[in-house]
Design an enzyme around this catalytic site. Structure first.
Site, PDB file in Angstrom:
ATOM      1  CG  ASP A  24      -8.149   0.459   3.645  1.00  0.00           C
ATOM      2  OD1 ASP A  24      -8.907  -0.399   3.162  1.00  0.00           O
ATOM      3  OD2 ASP A  24      -6.906   0.353   3.640  1.00  0.00           O
ATOM      4  CE  LYS A  49      -4.141  -1.943   2.175  1.00  0.00           C
ATOM      5  NZ  LYS A  49      -5.135  -1.809   3.261  1.00  0.00           N
TER       6      LYS A  49
HETATM    7  P1  NAP Z   1       0.563  -2.037  10.130  1.00  0.00           P
HETATM    8  O1  NAP Z   1       0.737  -0.756   9.398  1.00  0.00           O
HETATM    9  O2  NAP Z   1       1.650  -3.058  10.094  1.00  0.00           O
HETATM   10  O3  NAP Z   1       0.252  -1.654  11.687  1.00  0.00           O
HETATM   11  C1  NAP Z   1       0.177  -2.672  12.645  1.00  0.00           C
HETATM   12  C2  NAP Z   1      -0.303  -2.095  13.982  1.00  0.00           C
HETATM   13  O4  NAP Z   1      -0.511  -3.187  14.892  1.00  0.00           O
HETATM   14  C3  NAP Z   1       0.703  -1.147  14.662  1.00  0.00           C
HETATM   15  O5  NAP Z   1       0.001  -0.136  15.342  1.00  0.00           O
HETATM   16  C4  NAP Z   1       1.402  -2.088  15.650  1.00  0.00           C
HETATM   17  O6  NAP Z   1       1.919  -1.418  16.788  1.00  0.00           O
HETATM   18  C5  NAP Z   1       0.253  -2.954  16.080  1.00  0.00           C
HETATM   19  N1  NAP Z   1       0.711  -4.246  16.611  1.00  0.00           N
HETATM   20  C6  NAP Z   1       1.278  -5.257  15.925  1.00  0.00           C
HETATM   21  N2  NAP Z   1       1.540  -6.295  16.751  1.00  0.00           N
HETATM   22  C7  NAP Z   1       1.123  -5.913  17.991  1.00  0.00           C
HETATM   23  C8  NAP Z   1       1.118  -6.541  19.263  1.00  0.00           C
HETATM   24  N3  NAP Z   1       1.604  -7.782  19.438  1.00  0.00           N
HETATM   25  N4  NAP Z   1       0.578  -5.865  20.321  1.00  0.00           N
HETATM   26  C9  NAP Z   1       0.086  -4.623  20.161  1.00  0.00           C
HETATM   27  N5  NAP Z   1       0.070  -3.963  18.978  1.00  0.00           N
HETATM   28  C10 NAP Z   1       0.586  -4.600  17.900  1.00  0.00           C
HETATM   29  O7  NAP Z   1      -0.745  -2.807   9.634  1.00  0.00           O
HETATM   30  P2  NAP Z   1      -2.072  -2.151   8.979  1.00  0.00           P
HETATM   31  O8  NAP Z   1      -1.916  -2.109   7.500  1.00  0.00           O
HETATM   32  O9  NAP Z   1      -2.388  -0.921   9.713  1.00  0.00           O
HETATM   33  O10 NAP Z   1      -3.159  -3.295   9.286  1.00  0.00           O
HETATM   34  C11 NAP Z   1      -3.572  -3.573  10.613  1.00  0.00           C
HETATM   35  C12 NAP Z   1      -4.697  -4.603  10.605  1.00  0.00           C
HETATM   36  O11 NAP Z   1      -5.870  -4.045   9.998  1.00  0.00           O
HETATM   37  C13 NAP Z   1      -4.373  -5.874   9.805  1.00  0.00           C
HETATM   38  O12 NAP Z   1      -4.882  -6.986  10.509  1.00  0.00           O
HETATM   39  C14 NAP Z   1      -5.125  -5.656   8.499  1.00  0.00           C
HETATM   40  O13 NAP Z   1      -5.439  -6.840   7.829  1.00  0.00           O
HETATM   41  C15 NAP Z   1      -6.370  -4.950   9.015  1.00  0.00           C
HETATM   42  N6  NAP Z   1      -7.073  -4.170   7.962  1.00  0.00           N
HETATM   43  C16 NAP Z   1      -8.406  -4.454   7.744  1.00  0.00           C
HETATM   44  C17 NAP Z   1      -9.089  -3.749   6.784  1.00  0.00           C
HETATM   45  C18 NAP Z   1     -10.545  -4.040   6.548  1.00  0.00           C
HETATM   46  O14 NAP Z   1     -11.083  -3.595   5.527  1.00  0.00           O
HETATM   47  N7  NAP Z   1     -11.231  -4.758   7.444  1.00  0.00           N
HETATM   48  C19 NAP Z   1      -8.456  -2.745   6.025  1.00  0.00           C
HETATM   49  C20 NAP Z   1      -7.106  -2.471   6.288  1.00  0.00           C
HETATM   50  C21 NAP Z   1      -6.419  -3.200   7.261  1.00  0.00           C
HETATM   51  P3  NAP Z   1       3.414  -0.787  16.821  1.00  0.00           P
HETATM   52  O15 NAP Z   1       3.310   0.584  16.176  1.00  0.00           O
HETATM   53  O16 NAP Z   1       3.744  -0.728  18.267  1.00  0.00           O
HETATM   54  O17 NAP Z   1       4.290  -1.720  16.031  1.00  0.00           O
END
Ligand code: NAP
Length: 285
Positions: A112, A76
Site C-alpha cells: 500500500d 490485514k
Molecule cells: P481503518 O484502519 O479502519 O481506519 C479508518 C480511518 O478513518 C480512521 O482514521 C478513522 O478515524 C477514520 N474515520 C472513520 N470514520 C470516520 C468519520 N465518520 N469521520 C472522520 N474520520 C473517520 O481503515 P484503513 O484500512 O486505514 O482504510 C481507510 C480507507 O482507505 C478505506 O476506505 C480503504 O478502502 C482505503 N484504502 C485504499 C487503498 C487504495 O489502494 N486505494 C489501500 C488501502 C486502503 P478514528 O481513528 O477517529 O476512528
C-alpha cells in the site's frame, strides 16, 4: 482481462485475493489483465473469507501452493500471525496486504505504501514537501511510512487526535492533530486515508481548508471522484483518484512475485472496465 480468457493448464499458477465481503472487487480484473499482457501463465481469483475462516484459508493456500495472495479488509492485521515470515517494512507498518510463496514459505509484505508514493509521484515530487495525511488507521500507517521514506515532512490529522499523535510519534512524522487543524497547516499535499467518502458524498474536511496549488489524493476510490476531490478541483487544487494508489499497489505485488514491471495502464483500464461491468463496485481492494 482485455479480450481473451487464459488457457488454464496443469502448469498454470493460481493467485488471488482474500477479503470479506468480496463484493465486486476489481483486483482479479487488474491482475488477470496484467498476466495476459505479460504472457504470464497464471489466473487470479477472489476468495470471500470471513474472519473465522482466515486460518483455514491461509493453511489451504500454503497446501495448494497458491503463488500470491492479496489480503484486504478485514484481514490485514490478523494475517500477520498466520504467515511464515513478515518482512521488516510490513512489520513496521503493522499490516500485511500481500502474501508471496517463496521456497515453500508464505512471506507477508505491504505494497500500500508503494502504491501511495507512486500514485502521488504521477503529479508531484515528494522530497521536502509538507503532506497532511488525514486518518490514523492501517492505510495511514502505510502512507506515512512511504512519504517519510520519500523525504516528505508529514503531519497526521485524525478524527481521534490521540491516534494521530501516537502514529506520528511511532513512525517519525512531525506531529499529530485534529482534522480541523488542516486549515492552519501550510500543506503542499493532502492525502485522505480515512474511510469518509466511501460510497457517500461526504468529505473529511471542509472545502475551505483546501487551497489552489495543493495536490490532493484520496485513498477512497468509490466513487472515483469523491466529494473531497471535487471540492479540491473547485478550489484550484490538482487531484489524484484513489484508483491510482490501488493500481500501483497491485503493480508492486506483481513485481514482488515475478520480478517484472507491471503494465500499469493496462491494469488501470481493466479496473475501469470492471467498474462499468459491475455497475456499483465496492471499495475492497
Ligand atoms: P481503518 O484502519 O479502519 O481506519 C479508518 C480511518 O478513518 C480512521 O482514521 C478513522 O478515524 C477514520 N474515520 C472513520 N470514520 C470516520 C468519520 N465518520 N469521520 C472522520 N474520520 C473517520 O481503515 P484503513 O484500512 O486505514 O482504510 C481507510 C480507507 O482507505 C478505506 O476506505 C480503504 O478502502 C482505503 N484504502 C485504499 C487503498 C487504495 O489502494 N486505494 C489501500 C488501502 C486502503 P478514528 O481513528 O477517529 O476512528
Amino acid at each position: 482481462m482485455e479480450g481473451s480468457r487464459p488457457v488454464v493448464s496443469a502448469r498454470t499458477a493460481l493467485c488471488g485475493i482474500v477479503l470479506h465481503p468480496a463484493g465486486h472487487t476489481r483486483s482479479p480484473a487488474m491482475h488477470n489483465a496484467a498476466f495476459a499482457a505479460l504472457g504470464i501463465d497464471a489466473v487470479y481469483a477472489a476468495f470471500d473469507v470471513p474472519p473465522a475462516a482466515l486460518g483455514d484459508a491461509i493453511a489451504g493456500a500454503r497446501a495448494l501452493g497458491i503463488r500470491q495472495l492479496a489480503v484486504s479488509i478485514p484481514h490485514k492485521q490478523a494475517v500477520m500471525q498466520l504467515v511464515d515470515e513478515v518482512d521488516p517494512t510490513a512489520r513496521r507498518i503493522g499490516a500485511v496486504n500481500t502474501l508471496t510463496l517463496r521456497d515453500g514459505r508464505l512471506v507477508g509484505s505491504n505494497t500500500d505504501w508503494t502504491g501511495a508514493v507512486r500514485a502521488l509521484e504521477r503529479e508531484t515530487a515528494l522530497d521536502g514537501r509538507l503532506v497532511a495525511v488525514l486518518g490514523a488507521g492501517g492505510a495511514a500507517r502505510a502512507v506515512v511510512h512511504g512519504l517519510l521514506g520519500a523525504g516528505a515532512k508529514v503531519v497526521v490529522l485524525n478524527r481521534t487526535p490521540e491516534r494521530a499523535a501516537a502514529l506520528a510519534s511511532e513512525l517519525g512524522a512531525d506531529r499529530g492533530g485534529a482534522l480541523s487543524d488542516l486549515a492552519a497547516t501550510p500543506a503542499d499535499l493532502v492525502v485522505n486515508t480515512t474511510s469518509v467518502g466511501l460510497g457517500s458524498q461526504e468529505s473529511p474536511v471542509p472545502a475551505e481548508a483546501l487551497r489552489p496549488g495543493m495536490v490532493v489524493m484520496d485513498a477512497v476510490y468509490e466513487p472515483e471522484r469523491t466529494r473531497l476531490l471535487r471540492d479540491a478541483e473547485a478550489r484550484g487544487a490538482r487531484t489524484i483518484p484513489g484508483k491510482w494508489m490501488l493500481v500501483y499497489q497491485a503493480a508492486e505485488q506483481l513485481r514482488l512475485w515475478t520480478g517484472r514491471e507491471a503494465p500499469v495502464e493496462v491494469m488501470a483500464r481493466a479496473f475501469d472496465a470492471a467498474g462499468s461491468r459491475a455497475g456499483r463496485p465496492d471499495q475492497a481492494s
